[in-house]
Design a protein around this motif. Structure first.
Motif, PDB file in Angstrom:
ATOM      1  N   GLU A   9       3.818   2.450   2.754  1.00 19.47           N
ATOM      2  CA  GLU A   9       3.600   2.246   4.022  1.00 19.47           C
ATOM      3  C   GLU A   9       4.839   1.449   5.280  1.00 19.47           C
ATOM      4  OE1 GLU A   9      -0.368   0.914   6.952  1.00 19.47           O
ATOM      5  OE2 GLU A   9      -0.250   0.222   4.203  1.00 19.47           O
ATOM      6  N   CYS A  21       6.110  10.620   8.302  1.00 15.95           N
ATOM      7  CA  CYS A  21       6.318  11.093   6.817  1.00 15.95           C
ATOM      8  C   CYS A  21       8.197  10.878   7.107  1.00 15.95           C
ATOM      9  CB  CYS A  21       6.317  11.955   6.557  1.00 15.95           C
ATOM     10  SG  CYS A  21       7.100  12.844   4.803  1.00 15.95           S
ATOM     11  N   ASP A  48       1.054  -1.058   0.095  1.00 18.37           N
ATOM     12  CA  ASP A  48      -0.114  -0.366   0.475  1.00 18.37           C
ATOM     13  C   ASP A  48       0.983   0.949   0.451  1.00 18.37           C
ATOM     14  OD1 ASP A  48      -1.745  -1.556  -0.149  1.00 18.37           O
ATOM     15  OD2 ASP A  48      -2.211  -1.741   1.925  1.00 18.37           O
ATOM     16  N   LYS A  99      -4.399   7.311   0.753  1.00 22.77           N
ATOM     17  CA  LYS A  99      -3.766   6.123   0.505  1.00 22.77           C
ATOM     18  C   LYS A  99      -4.043   5.482  -0.722  1.00 22.77           C
ATOM     19  CE  LYS A  99      -4.049   1.661   3.645  1.00 22.77           C
ATOM     20  NZ  LYS A  99      -3.939   1.119   4.675  1.00 22.77           N
ATOM     21  N   GLU A 109      -3.627   1.350  -2.226  1.00 19.32           N
ATOM     22  CA  GLU A 109      -4.174   0.413  -2.381  1.00 19.32           C
ATOM     23  C   GLU A 109      -3.790  -0.677  -3.656  1.00 19.32           C
ATOM     24  OE1 GLU A 109      -7.592  -0.885  -0.397  1.00 19.32           O
ATOM     25  OE2 GLU A 109      -8.039   0.020   1.373  1.00 19.32           O
ATOM     26  N   TYR A 117      -2.940  12.401   4.837  1.00 15.50           N
ATOM     27  CA  TYR A 117      -2.583  11.744   3.837  1.00 15.50           C
ATOM     28  C   TYR A 117      -3.297  11.381   2.793  1.00 15.50           C
ATOM     29  CZ  TYR A 117      -3.209   7.684   6.695  1.00 15.50           C
ATOM     30  OH  TYR A 117      -3.644   6.735   7.407  1.00 15.50           O
ATOM     31  N   LEU A 122       2.255   6.654  12.402  1.00 20.44           N
ATOM     32  CA  LEU A 122       2.992   7.020  11.269  1.00 20.44           C
ATOM     33  C   LEU A 122       3.526   8.198  10.665  1.00 20.44           C
ATOM     34  CD1 LEU A 122      -0.462   5.772   9.092  1.00 20.44           C
ATOM     35  CD2 LEU A 122       2.003   4.376   9.185  1.00 20.44           C
ATOM     36  N   ILE A 178      -6.443  10.024   7.771  1.00 21.09           N
ATOM     37  CA  ILE A 178      -6.449  10.170   5.974  1.00 21.09           C
ATOM     38  C   ILE A 178      -6.799  10.667   5.574  1.00 21.09           C
ATOM     39  CG2 ILE A 178      -8.035   8.358   6.814  1.00 21.09           C
ATOM     40  CD1 ILE A 178      -7.013   6.595   4.447  1.00 21.09           C
ATOM     41  N   LEU A 214       1.363   5.530   0.393  1.00 22.37           N
ATOM     42  CA  LEU A 214       0.784   6.149   1.471  1.00 22.37           C
ATOM     43  C   LEU A 214       1.406   7.724   1.050  1.00 22.37           C
ATOM     44  CD1 LEU A 214       1.545   5.203   4.591  1.00 22.37           C
ATOM     45  CD2 LEU A 214      -1.023   5.366   3.500  1.00 22.37           C
ATOM     46  N   GLU A 215       0.642   8.778   0.398  1.00 24.98           N
ATOM     47  CA  GLU A 215       1.341   9.719  -0.169  1.00 24.98           C
ATOM     48  C   GLU A 215       1.063  11.457   0.984  1.00 24.98           C
ATOM     49  OE1 GLU A 215       0.316  13.173  -3.366  1.00 24.98           O
ATOM     50  OE2 GLU A 215      -0.085  11.054  -3.314  1.00 24.98           O
ATOM     51  N   HIS A 216       2.046  11.950   2.083  1.00 21.67           N
ATOM     52  CA  HIS A 216       1.870  13.023   2.432  1.00 21.67           C
ATOM     53  C   HIS A 216       1.664  14.273   1.897  1.00 21.67           C
ATOM     54  CE1 HIS A 216       3.829  15.384   6.296  1.00 21.67           C
ATOM     55  NE2 HIS A 216       2.520  15.582   6.215  1.00 21.67           N
ATOM     56  N   SER A 225       5.755  10.297  -1.515  1.00 20.88           N
ATOM     57  CA  SER A 225       5.332   9.580  -1.616  1.00 20.88           C
ATOM     58  C   SER A 225       5.499   8.344  -1.067  1.00 20.88           C
ATOM     59  CB  SER A 225       3.973   8.837  -2.675  1.00 20.88           C
ATOM     60  OG  SER A 225       4.790   9.437  -3.738  1.00 20.88           O
TER      61      SER A 225
END
Length: 568
Positions: A358, A369, A345, A385, A387, A383, A367, A379, A347-349, A355
């Motif tokens: 995870e 960065c 998965d 997400k 998948e 950030y 979590l 979320i 994640l993008e801050h 990004s």
């Protein structure tokens, strides 16, 4: 002149067959015509001119039916033919030598009502015919008057004809019947089994006609105006029947092929289809221990013959260069075409834009960065997400779907896209339900019955004519003999005319054999009423076998019942 016993027996049997075929006249026209023609031929040989002449009227009506000049569903036509057949029987049984003029007049009225177009035969093909005859007048006459659907190539000697037959292809041979000429005799001997051959002569002597048929001619034409007019139809009929006969012969050979029988038996016993599948190359989900060599060729032959049905299942990708299905799929990074990437998965801050997977954001239970060290809590606020995405180990590019490329294991062609490949269709094969009776007739094994009867002291023969004194076209499927009893068994299919011939031959042969005779007929579905009536009339015990694996059980039932009845 009285009628001989042999002639009487033959004519009565033939008329009975014709009466049977009359009920299926819309489908049995050509066979019906052949039956009437055999009455004419036998009567000519025995010099019974009145019977021959009377039968020729019937044959003319049949020709008009076959050509479309008369409607086969016309009850008046059927009625007059039925009356004519009954009249022939009455003539023979009562030793008469003149037919009823009223019936003859009715037949003439029917013939006058037929369409008068002399060229009433539909020609679908232009035939190339080699005409061998040293009679130049006859050659010229036929060339001038022949139909445009026939291309005649003239040859004035048997020697020249033999040379031409070696280098050219012909649809038929028309040959003068001079068998004293060694070259002509050679044409009949060598080519009557390879090409449809028609004999032609100035004489219409019945004995000459018989000689022509014995040497391989399929028809006999007389060199007169009537013969020349009849020639195009004769040539087209003979070549058409030749093609049909060869097709039936090819189908018979196909059905006798052990691999064909394995496949058809599998279909019947398993009630399952056969599906193509891919394991580098096309395979078959053949759930049997019997190996089939070149299965695709056998299946395709059975499809062509109409015994199994071929249905498309799915499309598969093939190499664009060599068409092989033996290809390998490569999954690549969309950015650098590297095949080293990780799945997880992503994640993008939102704040700093970083990004990554995870796992790189995890800091204990929180979590964080990896770039700006800010904690991500909400979320959609802190950030986003994504998948099931992929990260390239080489260029760190993120992508949701890998780039697909292919390479061929067979020829080495590499790095082609799905849009470059060729598509191959896979198929499923199923049994044709319309052919199930014929298939059962082909694959059924009588070995269990043979073994059962051998244990009871019978001597067994298969596919034989059990009586050398009486020759029939039918070869009985099983003949079992002991000291005082003979068991005759035939297998019936779905062809009414073939069943009729088998039943009549079985009854006729049984009457000429000594001792106690038991007659059985194996059938695979409920018989038509006409077949049921014939079996009952001739005292033949029907054995209904819906599952070919139960054939011994069904035979034992009928055999035991029959033994009890014979003891009463």
């Amino acid at each position: 002149m009285s009628y001989s016993d042999e002639y009487t027996e033959q004519i009565l049997k033939t008329v009975n067959k014709a009466s049977f075929l009359l009920s299926e006249l819309h489908r049995s026209g050509p066979s019906f015509g052949d039956t009437i023609q055999s009455i004419i031929s036998a009567s000519r040989l025995e010099e019974h001119a009145e019977v021959s002449r009377f039968a020729e009227f019937v044959y003319s009506i049949v020709e008009a039916l076959n050509s479309g000049g008369l409607d086969p569903n016309n009850e008046d036509v059927k009625s007059v033919i039925s009356s004519a057949l009954a009249e022939i029987i009455d003539i023979i049984k009562n030793n008469r030598h003149a037919a009823d003029p009223k019936i003859e007049a009715r037949m003439k009225v029917i013939l006058r009502s037929a369409k008068s177009d002399e060229r009433d035969y539909v020609f679908n093909k232009i035939l190339k015919v080699l005409y061998v005859d040293e009679d130049r007048f006859a050659q010229s006459n036929i060339q001038k008057n022949i139909d445009k659907s026939i291309q005649i190539e003239s040859c004035f000697s048997g020697e020249a004809a033999l040379q031409r037959l070696k280098t050219n292809k012909f649809d038929a041979i028309l040959c003068d019947l001079k068998l004293t000429n060694p070259d002509i005799s050679k044409i009949f001997a060598e080519y009557s089994a390879k090409i449809p051959l028609i004999a032609i002569s100035t004489s219409d002597d019945p004995r000459l006609v018989q000689l022509a048929t014995k040497t391989g001619a399929l028809d006999f034409i007389t060199k007169n105006d009537t013969g020349v007019r009849r020639l195009p139809k004769s040539l087209h009929t003979v070549t058409t029947e030749w093609v049909k006969r060869n097709k039936l012969s090819n189908i018979s050979q196909l059905l006798e092929n052990p691999n064909s029988q394995k496949i058809l038996k599998y279909f019947v016993e398993s009630d399952l289809p056969i599906k193509q599948k891919i394991d580098c190359e096309v395979m078959y989900d053949w759930k049997s221990n019997d190996a089939i060599k070149d299965m695709n060729a056998v299946l395709e032959s059975l499809v062509k013959a109409g015994y199994i049905i071929k249905e498309p299942t799915e499309l598969i990708l093939s190499c664009p260069k060599c068409n092989s299905r033996n290809i390998r799929l490569h999954y690549l990074c969309q950015n650098c075409n590297n095949s080293d990437f990780n799945k997880g998965d992503v994640l993008e801050h939102n704040k700093c834009g970083y990004s990554g997977l995870e796992d790189k954001f995890k800091d204990g239970d929180a979590l964080v960065c990896p770039k700006c060290r800010k904690q991500l809590k909400l979320i959609g606020v802190d950030y986003f997400k994504v998948e099931s995405a992929y990260t390239c180990a080489k260029c760190s590019h993120f992508f949701t779907t890998p780039e697909l490329r292919y390479s061929c294991n067979a020829c080495g062609h590499d790095n082609f896209r799905i849009s470059d490949g060729k598509w191959t269709e896979l198929f499923t094969y199923r049994i044709n339900p319309d052919k199930i009776t014929k298939i059962k007739q082909t694959i059924v094994s009588l070995s269990p019955i043979k073994n059962f009867l051998e244990e009871k002291g019978f001597l067994i023969e298969s596919n034989v004519n059990p009586n050398l004194k009486y020759t029939t076209a039918t070869k009985f499927d099983l003949v079992a003999r002991n000291q005082d009893q003979t068991i005759l068994l035939i297998i019936l299919g779905s062809d009414i005319e073939e069943n009729f011939s088998k039943i009549v031959d079985l009854d006729t042969v049984s009457k000429t054999m000594p001792g106690r005779i038991s007659k059985y007929a194996v059938i695979f579905s409920e018989p038509r009423e006409v077949t049921r009536s014939l079996l009952k009339r001739f005292g033949i015990v029907p054995i209904l076998v819906e599952n070919v694996n139960n054939i011994l059980e069904k035979f034992k039932e009928k055999y035991t019942e029959n033994v009890k009845l014979e003891l009463l």
